[in-house]
Design a protein around this motif. Structure first.
Motif, PDB file in Angstrom:
ATOM      1  N   ARG A  28      43.027  23.688  28.801  1.00 38.36           N
ATOM      2  CA  ARG A  28      43.379  25.164  28.453  1.00 38.36           C
ATOM      3  C   ARG A  28      44.175  25.034  27.088  1.00 38.36           C
ATOM      4  O   ARG A  28      44.435  26.082  26.461  1.00 38.36           O
ATOM      5  N   GLU A  29      44.177  23.910  26.567  1.00 35.67           N
ATOM      6  CA  GLU A  29      45.086  23.694  25.120  1.00 35.67           C
ATOM      7  C   GLU A  29      43.951  22.938  24.415  1.00 35.67           C
ATOM      8  O   GLU A  29      44.391  21.660  23.971  1.00 35.67           O
ATOM      9  N   PRO A  30      42.825  23.445  23.995  1.00 31.90           N
ATOM     10  CA  PRO A  30      41.959  22.767  23.225  1.00 31.90           C
ATOM     11  C   PRO A  30      42.242  22.494  21.991  1.00 31.90           C
ATOM     12  O   PRO A  30      41.952  21.193  21.497  1.00 31.90           O
ATOM     13  N   GLU A  31      43.099  22.844  21.310  1.00 28.83           N
ATOM     14  CA  GLU A  31      43.748  22.659  19.919  1.00 28.83           C
ATOM     15  C   GLU A  31      44.423  21.517  19.940  1.00 28.83           C
ATOM     16  O   GLU A  31      44.265  20.502  19.122  1.00 28.83           O
ATOM     17  N   VAL A  32      45.070  21.216  20.969  1.00 30.83           N
ATOM     18  CA  VAL A  32      46.223  20.071  21.253  1.00 30.83           C
ATOM     19  C   VAL A  32      45.250  18.825  21.310  1.00 30.83           C
ATOM     20  O   VAL A  32      45.426  17.851  20.569  1.00 30.83           O
ATOM     21  N   ILE A  33      44.080  18.998  21.915  1.00 37.21           N
ATOM     22  CA  ILE A  33      43.348  17.993  22.086  1.00 37.21           C
ATOM     23  C   ILE A  33      42.490  17.520  20.920  1.00 37.21           C
ATOM     24  O   ILE A  33      42.344  16.338  20.533  1.00 37.21           O
ATOM     25  N   LEU A  34      41.989  18.271  20.321  1.00 42.97           N
ATOM     26  CA  LEU A  34      41.421  18.345  19.212  1.00 42.97           C
ATOM     27  C   LEU A  34      42.428  17.538  18.174  1.00 42.97           C
ATOM     28  O   LEU A  34      41.908  16.605  17.257  1.00 42.97           O
ATOM     29  N   ASP A  35      43.476  18.035  17.801  1.00 43.07           N
ATOM     30  CA  ASP A  35      44.375  17.394  16.890  1.00 43.07           C
ATOM     31  C   ASP A  35      44.525  15.928  17.102  1.00 43.07           C
ATOM     32  O   ASP A  35      44.606  15.446  16.189  1.00 43.07           O
ATOM     33  N   HIS A  36      44.766  15.725  18.421  1.00 43.70           N
ATOM     34  CA  HIS A  36      45.030  14.348  18.631  1.00 43.70           C
ATOM     35  C   HIS A  36      43.565  13.572  18.513  1.00 43.70           C
ATOM     36  O   HIS A  36      43.462  12.342  18.051  1.00 43.70           O
ATOM     37  N   ALA A  37      42.508  14.203  18.993  1.00 43.45           N
ATOM     38  CA  ALA A  37      41.379  13.276  18.950  1.00 43.45           C
ATOM     39  C   ALA A  37      40.870  13.076  17.496  1.00 43.45           C
ATOM     40  O   ALA A  37      40.228  11.855  17.284  1.00 43.45           O
ATOM     41  N   ARG A  38      41.279  13.869  16.628  1.00 45.43           N
ATOM     42  CA  ARG A  38      40.763  13.608  15.153  1.00 45.43           C
ATOM     43  C   ARG A  38      41.659  12.424  14.727  1.00 45.43           C
ATOM     44  O   ARG A  38      41.165  11.912  13.529  1.00 45.43           O
ATOM     45  N   THR A  39      42.665  12.035  15.195  1.00 45.31           N
ATOM     46  CA  THR A  39      43.402  10.894  14.887  1.00 45.31           C
ATOM     47  C   THR A  39      42.610   9.367  15.441  1.00 45.31           C
ATOM     48  O   THR A  39      43.119   8.497  14.719  1.00 45.31           O
ATOM     49  N   PHE A  40      41.848   9.495  16.313  1.00 43.04           N
ATOM     50  CA  PHE A  40      41.100   8.383  16.729  1.00 43.04           C
ATOM     51  C   PHE A  40      39.654   8.427  16.758  1.00 43.04           C
ATOM     52  O   PHE A  40      39.133   7.280  16.404  1.00 43.04           O
ATOM     53  N   LEU A  41      39.034   9.709  16.555  1.00 42.18           N
ATOM     54  CA  LEU A  41      37.545   9.543  16.593  1.00 42.18           C
ATOM     55  C   LEU A  41      36.996  10.233  15.102  1.00 42.18           C
ATOM     56  O   LEU A  41      38.184  11.172  14.539  1.00 42.18           O
ATOM     57  N   ASP A  42      36.229  10.007  14.660  1.00 41.14           N
ATOM     58  CA  ASP A  42      35.861  10.300  13.451  1.00 41.14           C
ATOM     59  C   ASP A  42      34.766  11.714  13.571  1.00 41.14           C
ATOM     60  O   ASP A  42      33.630  11.589  13.845  1.00 41.14           O
ATOM     61  N   PHE A  43      35.368  12.753  13.305  1.00 44.26           N
ATOM     62  CA  PHE A  43      34.784  14.245  13.572  1.00 44.26           C
ATOM     63  C   PHE A  43      33.671  14.473  12.340  1.00 44.26           C
ATOM     64  O   PHE A  43      33.220  15.664  12.261  1.00 44.26           O
ATOM     65  N   GLY A  44      33.509  13.492  11.450  1.00 45.83           N
ATOM     66  CA  GLY A  44      32.657  13.781  10.337  1.00 45.83           C
ATOM     67  C   GLY A  44      30.971  13.112  10.643  1.00 45.83           C
ATOM     68  O   GLY A  44      30.213  13.379   9.816  1.00 45.83           O
ATOM     69  N   ARG A  45      30.949  12.500  11.889  1.00 43.66           N
ATOM     70  CA  ARG A  45      29.846  12.294  12.489  1.00 43.66           C
ATOM     71  C   ARG A  45      29.817  12.425  13.831  1.00 43.66           C
ATOM     72  O   ARG A  45      30.744  12.777  14.561  1.00 43.66           O
ATOM     73  N   PRO A  46      28.496  12.453  14.480  1.00 42.66           N
ATOM     74  CA  PRO A  46      28.226  13.062  15.672  1.00 42.66           C
ATOM     75  C   PRO A  46      29.153  12.053  16.760  1.00 42.66           C
ATOM     76  O   PRO A  46      29.540  10.847  16.639  1.00 42.66           O
ATOM     77  N   LEU A  47      29.475  12.780  17.768  1.00 47.08           N
ATOM     78  CA  LEU A  47      30.136  12.251  18.929  1.00 47.08           C
ATOM     79  C   LEU A  47      29.658  12.953  20.222  1.00 47.08           C
ATOM     80  O   LEU A  47      29.075  13.973  20.147  1.00 47.08           O
ATOM     81  N   ALA A  48      29.923  12.452  21.468  1.00 48.75           N
ATOM     82  CA  ALA A  48      29.529  13.161  22.807  1.00 48.75           C
ATOM     83  C   ALA A  48      30.915  13.636  23.242  1.00 48.75           C
ATOM     84  O   ALA A  48      31.929  12.932  23.415  1.00 48.75           O
ATOM     85  N   LEU A  49      30.866  14.980  23.909  1.00 45.54           N
ATOM     86  CA  LEU A  49      31.839  15.683  24.731  1.00 45.54           C
ATOM     87  C   LEU A  49      31.580  15.698  26.162  1.00 45.54           C
ATOM     88  O   LEU A  49      30.731  16.059  26.357  1.00 45.54           O
TER      89      LEU A  49
END
Length: 273
Positions: A142-163
Motif C-alpha cells: 500500500r506504500e509503493p513509493e517506499v518500496i521503490l525508494d529502497h529497491a532503487r538502492t539495491f536494484l538497477d532500474f536502468g535495465r530490465p527486472l522482474a516484478l
C-alpha cells in the motif's frame, strides 16, 4: 510501514525487536498461506483460519506456488537477473532466489513483506549465492513509493527486472485501489521488464465463494477474490506472454505441462513494452 535496510547485501539481517513485533493474537495472510503449504512458521490463530478453509484451498496454494517456480525459471532462462518480489511470505524452499540463481548465479533479488516473522527468517533462509545478492525490505504494498525508494538502492532500474506479485492483491480491497498500486510499481519499471502476477479467484470453484470469504472475514483478514475480467486490468498496457492470462495449472513454457486441474488463481507473465 517504513523500509528497514538490511545489514548485508548477501543475506538480510533481522534487526533486534522483531520477536516483540510479531502479533500472535491475530491471523496473518502470510502465515495462513504458510500453513496451507505445509509450513510450520504459523501460530494457533493462523491455523484456526486455515483449518476452516475448504480442502481445495491447500491444493490451490500448492498450484500457485508451482506457477511461481515455473515463471521464475523461465525468466531466469531468458537472462533476467534482477527481481523485486513483493508479498514474499514465509520462506518456502525453493525460494525465488534459489530458483533463479541456480540458472543465473549473479542474480539480485529484493524481497518485500510487511510481516515481522518473515524478517525474522530472512537472515537464515534468504541467503544469496556467493555471486549474487539478496535484500529484504520491510514495507507494505500500500506504500509503493517506499518500496521503490529502497529497491532503487539495491536494484538497477536502468535495465530490465522482474516484478513478482504472487497471491498478494486479493488482500487489497477495492477502496484501496489495487490497480493504482500495481500501476505505480509497473510504471517504475524500464522497458523489457516483466510482471509476474497471480490473484485469487473462485471462477473455477464457485461453490467455495461463501465458505472461503466468510472464513477469512471471521479471522479479520480482508479478502477480495476477483474474476478473470477483474484481473485483466492489472496487465493494462503490458504485453502478456503466451499462454496469456490463464489459471495456474495452465501456465507453462518449456517445462512439462502440469495437470490441467481447476485452480483458485488467475496468473500471467507480461512484458513492459
Amino acid at each position: 510501514m517504513t523500509a528497514q535496510p538490511s545489514e548485508s547485501r548477501t543475506g538480510s539481517t533481522a534487526p533486534s525487536g522483531v520477536e516483540s513485533r510479531i502479533d500472535t493474537s491475530r491471523p496473518h495472510p502470510a502465515r495462513v498461506y504458510d500453513w496451507l503449504l505445509g509450513g510450520k512458521d504459523n501460530y494457533p490463530v493462523d491455523q484456526a483460519v486455515a483449518e476452516k478453509l475448504p480442502p481445495e484451498s491447500r491444493l490451490n496454494a500448492m498450484r500457485n506456488r508451482a506457477f511461481m517456480r515455473r515463471a521464475a525459471a523461465w525468466l531466469a532462462g531468458r537472462g533476467v537477473d534482477q527481481y523485486l518480489d513483493i508479498g514474499t511470505g514465509i520462506p518456502t524452499a525453493p525460494n525465488l532466489h534459489q530458483i533463479v540463481q541456480d540458472i543465473v548465479p549473479s542474480a539480485r533479488i529484493a524481497y518485500v513483506d510487511n510481516d515481522p516473522i518473515v524478517l525474522r527468517h530472512a537472515e537464515a533462509l534468504l541467503v544469496s549465492s556467493p555471486e549474487g545478492a539478496t535484500d529484504y525490505i520491510e514495507a507494505d504494498v500500500r506504500e509503493p513509493e517506499v518500496i521503490l525508494d529502497h529497491a532503487r538502492t539495491f536494484l538497477d532500474f536502468g535495465r530490465p527486472l522482474a516484478l513478482s506479485m504472487i497471491a498478494l492483491m486479493h488482500f487489497i480491497s477495492d477502496a484501496e485501489d489495487p490497480y493504482r498500486l500495481t500501476r505505480t510499481l509497473v510504471d517504475a519499471l524500464p522497458s523489457g521488464s516483466y510482471l509476474v502476477f497471480s490473484h485469487g479467484t473462485t471462477d473455477e470453484h464457485p461453490h467455495l465463494v461463501r465458505s472461503v470469504t466468510s472464513t477469512y472475514r471471521k479471522g479479520e483478514i480482508p479478502l477480495r477474490m476477483r474474476t478473470r475480467a477483474e484481473v485483466e486490468p492489472f496487465f493494462q498496457g503490458l504485453e502478456l506472454v503466451s499462454p496469456g492470462l490463464v489459471t495456474a495449472t495452465h501456465w507453462f513454457k518449456e517445462t512439462p505441462a502440469p495437470e490441467p486441474e481447476p485452480s483458485g488463481f488467475h496468473v500471467g507473465v507480461a512484458r513492459v513494452p
